[in-house]
Design an enzyme around this catalytic site. Structure first.
Site, mmCIF file in Angstrom:
data_model
loop_
_atom_site.group_PDB
_atom_site.id
_atom_site.type_symbol
_atom_site.label_atom_id
_atom_site.label_comp_id
_atom_site.label_asym_id
_atom_site.label_seq_id
_atom_site.Cartn_x
_atom_site.Cartn_y
_atom_site.Cartn_z
ATOM 1 N N SER A 189 -3.411 -33.442 81.998
ATOM 2 C CA SER A 189 -4.410 -32.922 81.068
ATOM 3 C C SER A 189 -3.710 -32.179 79.942
ATOM 4 C CB SER A 189 -5.357 -31.970 81.813
ATOM 5 O OG SER A 189 -6.169 -31.227 80.926
ATOM 6 N N TYR A 202 -6.332 -24.604 87.228
ATOM 7 C CA TYR A 202 -6.343 -25.989 86.771
ATOM 8 C C TYR A 202 -5.104 -26.274 85.927
ATOM 9 C CZ TYR A 202 -8.237 -30.291 84.648
ATOM 10 O OH TYR A 202 -8.440 -31.584 84.230
#
Length: 280
Positions: free
Chosen positions: A163, A176
């Site tokens: 990501s 995350y």
């Protein structure tokens, strides 16, 4: 004397005309492939001639529907369930995949992921453990199992879905970001170990993708701020200088390229597809 420019142009044209059907007949395993990005990638690879191992969450009705839809492709398609939080379940899953394809898989796409947004001091330990298990431990175990077979065949592609949050972060996404950054580090190390065997390992780092995970975040923001879904959507997409969300088709196109012989020398890369967001 040969004109260098003409020679380079000729070689480029020759290379383009000689590229084989790289994925035809390959076996691809895509985790998190019952919805969103993973399902899009699985469809794309099946269309290119791959046999597919699907795995992910969903009702039996959904899984049956997906398997029925995949009958339009020439390659074999199988759904093999796995609990990617549980190492024992992953080991059983790998054995079942090798029962179906004794030579293992040629393409491994570690796409499965979860999202949980909360400040660190309020972040439940069990959610942290789930984040690490699915984002890092599962790719580690799957790579550990299938990499040796790729090396033996002299060809393989490992693609880890990271990501933009691997290189930036925001409030509520520290775990995350940590997990996605760890996945990038894992990608680089595996790439170096596999490089001389014809196996590449790369990470794709998308921004906001028009897929269920991002849509759920938009729903959450809409409720939290008392704004319309469209306003919440614009909040996310406007973070991209392009003012557009990344599409699943764009991610599939990048996966496609990484699986071709044109990407034989592209390994250990963490490729941003974020509409320019990280350049801010």
């Amino acid at each position: 004397m040969c004109n260098p420019l003409i020679s380079v142009t000729y070689m480029c044209k020759a290379a383009l005309t000689e590229v084989p059907a790289d994925m035809d007949g390959k076996v691809a395993l895509v985790t998190g492939s019952t919805t969103g990005i993973g399902l899009g990638i699985a469809n794309h690879l099946a269309e290119k001639g791959c046999s597919i191992i699907l795995t992910g969450l969903g009702s039996q009705e959904l899984i049956n529907s997906i398997l029925e839809d995949f009958k339009k492709y020439k390659g074999r398609v199988d759904y093999v369930p796995a609990d990617l939080i549980d190492p024992v379940s992953i080991a059983t899953f790998c054995d079942k995949v090798c029962d179906i394809h004794p030579d293992g898989v040629d393409i491994l796409v570690n796409n499965a992921g979860i999202q949980y947004v909360r400040a660190v001091e309020d972040y439940p330990l069990e959610k942290w453990n789930e984040m690490i298990a699915i984002t890092m431990t599962a790719p580690f175990l799957l790579t550990k199992h299938f990499l040796s077979r790729m090396k033996q065949k002299g060809w393989g592609r490992i693609i880890n879905m990271s990501s933009q949050m691997a290189v930036i972060s925001t409030q509520g996404k520290a775990p995350y970001s940590a997990a996605k950054a760890g996945l990038v580090g894992f990608t680089k190390g595996v790439a170096l170990e596999a490089a001389e065997y014809g196996v590449t390992c790369n990470a794709i780092c998308p921004g906001f993708v028009d897929a269920p995970m991002a849509i759920r975040q938009m729903d959450d923001l809409s409720r939290e701020k008392g704004i319309s879904f469209q306003a919440a959507r614009e909040h996310f997409t406007n973070a991209h200088p392009t003012k557009k969300a990344v599409t699943v088709a764009e991610v599939c196109g990048l996966v496609d390229f990484l699986c071709t012989s044109s990407a034989d020398n592209m390994t250990a890369s963490a490729i941003l597809m974020d509409g320019g967001n990280v350049a801010h």
